[in-house]
Design a protein around this motif. Sequence first.
Motif, mmCIF file in Angstrom:
data_model
loop_
_atom_site.group_PDB
_atom_site.id
_atom_site.type_symbol
_atom_site.label_atom_id
_atom_site.label_comp_id
_atom_site.label_asym_id
_atom_site.label_seq_id
_atom_site.Cartn_x
_atom_site.Cartn_y
_atom_site.Cartn_z
ATOM 1 N N HIS A 155 0.805 -1.217 0.000
ATOM 2 C CA HIS A 155 0.000 0.000 0.000
ATOM 3 C C HIS A 155 0.844 1.276 0.000
ATOM 4 O O HIS A 155 0.555 2.220 -0.749
ATOM 5 C CB HIS A 155 -0.936 -0.029 1.211
ATOM 6 C CG HIS A 155 -1.877 1.136 1.295
ATOM 7 N ND1 HIS A 155 -2.669 1.350 2.394
ATOM 8 C CD2 HIS A 155 -2.150 2.169 0.451
ATOM 9 C CE1 HIS A 155 -3.391 2.428 2.214
ATOM 10 N NE2 HIS A 155 -3.093 2.951 1.054
ATOM 11 N N ARG A 159 0.498 4.160 -2.739
ATOM 12 C CA ARG A 159 -0.050 5.482 -2.406
ATOM 13 C C ARG A 159 0.862 6.588 -2.915
ATOM 14 O O ARG A 159 0.401 7.568 -3.527
ATOM 15 C CB ARG A 159 -0.214 5.588 -0.890
ATOM 16 C CG ARG A 159 -0.805 6.905 -0.415
ATOM 17 C CD ARG A 159 -0.982 6.922 1.101
ATOM 18 N NE ARG A 159 -2.234 7.564 1.460
ATOM 19 C CZ ARG A 159 -2.366 8.860 1.740
ATOM 20 N NH1 ARG A 159 -1.303 9.645 1.702
ATOM 21 N NH2 ARG A 159 -3.543 9.370 2.050
ATOM 22 N N PRO A 173 -6.604 11.369 0.100
ATOM 23 C CA PRO A 173 -6.694 11.178 -1.343
ATOM 24 C C PRO A 173 -7.965 11.793 -1.919
ATOM 25 O O PRO A 173 -8.974 11.935 -1.230
ATOM 26 C CB PRO A 173 -6.731 9.654 -1.476
ATOM 27 C CG PRO A 173 -7.407 9.191 -0.227
ATOM 28 C CD PRO A 173 -6.970 10.150 0.858
ATOM 29 N N ASP A 177 -7.678 9.776 -6.934
ATOM 30 C CA ASP A 177 -6.589 8.992 -6.336
ATOM 31 C C ASP A 177 -7.078 7.611 -5.937
ATOM 32 O O ASP A 177 -6.414 6.596 -6.197
ATOM 33 C CB ASP A 177 -6.031 9.691 -5.094
ATOM 34 C CG ASP A 177 -5.341 11.009 -5.396
ATOM 35 O OD1 ASP A 177 -4.793 11.160 -6.499
ATOM 36 O OD2 ASP A 177 -5.355 11.889 -4.511
ATOM 37 N N LEU A 178 -8.241 7.548 -5.301
ATOM 38 C CA LEU A 178 -8.780 6.259 -4.851
ATOM 39 C C LEU A 178 -9.079 5.348 -6.038
ATOM 40 O O LEU A 178 -8.788 4.146 -5.999
ATOM 41 C CB LEU A 178 -10.050 6.479 -4.032
ATOM 42 C CG LEU A 178 -9.877 7.192 -2.685
ATOM 43 C CD1 LEU A 178 -11.235 7.433 -2.032
ATOM 44 C CD2 LEU A 178 -8.990 6.386 -1.751
ATOM 45 N N SER A 214 0.919 4.464 4.729
ATOM 46 C CA SER A 214 -0.356 3.737 4.837
ATOM 47 C C SER A 214 -0.997 3.872 6.212
ATOM 48 O O SER A 214 -2.218 3.700 6.338
ATOM 49 C CB SER A 214 -0.132 2.249 4.540
ATOM 50 O OG SER A 214 0.565 1.614 5.609
ATOM 51 N N THR A 217 -4.113 6.377 7.097
ATOM 52 C CA THR A 217 -5.129 6.544 6.058
ATOM 53 C C THR A 217 -6.511 6.190 6.585
ATOM 54 O O THR A 217 -6.673 5.391 7.502
ATOM 55 C CB THR A 217 -4.811 5.664 4.838
ATOM 56 O OG1 THR A 217 -4.690 4.306 5.261
ATOM 57 C CG2 THR A 217 -3.526 6.100 4.167
ATOM 58 N N THR A 220 -11.754 4.449 3.953
ATOM 59 C CA THR A 220 -12.168 4.499 2.553
ATOM 60 C C THR A 220 -11.020 4.141 1.615
ATOM 61 O O THR A 220 -11.245 3.520 0.569
ATOM 62 C CB THR A 220 -12.695 5.897 2.199
ATOM 63 O OG1 THR A 220 -11.725 6.885 2.610
ATOM 64 C CG2 THR A 220 -14.017 6.188 2.885
ATOM 65 N N GLU A 221 -9.786 4.500 1.985
ATOM 66 C CA GLU A 221 -8.640 4.165 1.142
ATOM 67 C C GLU A 221 -8.323 2.677 1.222
ATOM 68 O O GLU A 221 -8.007 2.043 0.198
ATOM 69 C CB GLU A 221 -7.428 5.002 1.562
ATOM 70 C CG GLU A 221 -6.233 4.838 0.645
ATOM 71 C CD GLU A 221 -5.140 5.855 0.932
ATOM 72 O OE1 GLU A 221 -3.962 5.536 0.671
ATOM 73 O OE2 GLU A 221 -5.456 6.965 1.421
#
Length: 578
Positions: A155, A159, A173, A177-178, A214, A217, A220-221
């Motif tokens: 991750h 990212r 993000p 981005d997502l 990571s 975060t 949702t990411e």
Amino acid sequence: MRDAFDLVIRGGTVLDGTGADPIEADVAVTDGRIAAVGKVSGRGAEEIDARDRLVTPGFVDVHTHYDGQVTWEQTLGPSSGHGVTTVVMGNCGVGFAPARAEQRDLLVRLMEGVEDIPGVVMTTGVPWNWETFPDYLDALDRRHTDIDFAAQVPHSPLRVYVMGQRGADLEPPTDADLNEMRRLTAEAVRAGALGVSTSRTMAHRFKTGELAPSVPTEDTEILALADGLRDAGTGVFQLVPNNELDPNTQFALLRRIAERSGRPVSFTFLQDPGWPGGWRDILRSLETARDDGHSIRGQVLARPVGALLGLELSLHPFALHPSFRPLRDLPLPDKVQAMRDPGLRRRLLAEQPEDPNPFFKFVISDHESLYVLGDPPNYHPAADDSISAKARRDGREPLEVIYEALLERDGHEILYRPMGNRDGDRFESAGRDMVPHDLTVLALGDGGAHYSTICDAAYPTYFLTHWVRDATADRRIELPQAIRMLTTQPAAAVDLGDRGVIRRGAKADLNVIDLDRLHLHAPHTTYDLPAGGRRLRQRADGYDATVVSGLVTYLGGEATGALPGRLVRGARRSSAAA
């Protein structure tokens, strides 16, 4: 007359990895696959006498960090010296791909902080002949090693690859981005990544103290990565939870990942001292999730999780003291000579550690939980055996005795600092439930990382001695179950169904083991990494032979020079005949 088989292992006690009772049998191999199990009349081009020996499938370690080591050397040790024939790397959300040229230094610094790999080792050893994750897999495809290896997309590099400096600066993000992280996750898995990994633990930081990208975060990411697995229709998800949260909150995210992705999930499962008894809540949640149709497993180490400290290693109780800084990079004999000076001793004993990384300070600051590791190593010491407890019994200051212990054996002494998987001063109370549970998997060997603080990749040997051969009746795991826990169970957890079993048609990864002679030596330091970097190694006796894809890679504990190990691209369904 042409030999009927490439290899025949004769007359061993075969444990097939399924948990079935052992049988006396021969095992024949042709073209890298098991051709027959039973009484084999045909000859082999090579034969191994396995009378009075165990014959097992090769072991599978699903939690390693050989992402860099596999690019600069052909031996994936320590794992390959302990019966392991397949490793899964790219865990904990860290690794070396995807990476643009300008992001390589950040990933090196991240691996240095999180996984204790010296920066100079990586800048010297990693070839960086890739950018995208599919490029990385193509580069790995050209590598030949002593055991097989599979990769997960991590991750933190993902990212930063998508968000650039915003990702490194921990900014949130955008929707774009997502979507891109989701797309690249699916792309990596379709190209052969075994899955995706992330970390939420506050212990994962750069050496300078900043959190790994990571870690903070939002959910949702994390769920965008899970969506990438759903899009790919395959793959597994690995996560290190935030152990500052209560166990139920930790597990809620794991459950959402499983629901969102529809794919198997595994996570680092420790008995955290901050949540006494929380492991029971986790086990109950695992069972509920299974009943609801989700595949979630806890990765467990079969002993207390801890660090190794010493003057020859990365950390020790005085490593972060101001007066020790000038000594940090000196050769060991010079450190020892300097620390025997009474004036320096007085200054070090009076100082406090100073470092921007709170986890490093946490590791070295608990002087009550320090033990001499010993040889053979004792990973289950009682509280009364600590250096501090012994010092008090002698009417001395504990820190002074710890100082003297570091100088023993000309500075080679290794101290053991258990940190997790302990209930009070013991592991057994939780271990008896966590280790053999059907929803946990033996793992967390961390081979290829923590070169100078941890040497847990030897856990298969430890497990077979401490939990099986030498176990008291109240903790003993029977041999068929133990072999299953090292083979088919971890293989199934990561969708590698073509290995971990002795059955006609299965991949011919095998061990011949003299259980009576199985012995784990104490870790020792070598200086054989790129640029002369140091690492801990740990030898074992009792492995008569290890076979990978039908070729004998180790015989009597010595490498044969055979390098049949290859990249495993993606899930492997079982090709073995029933």
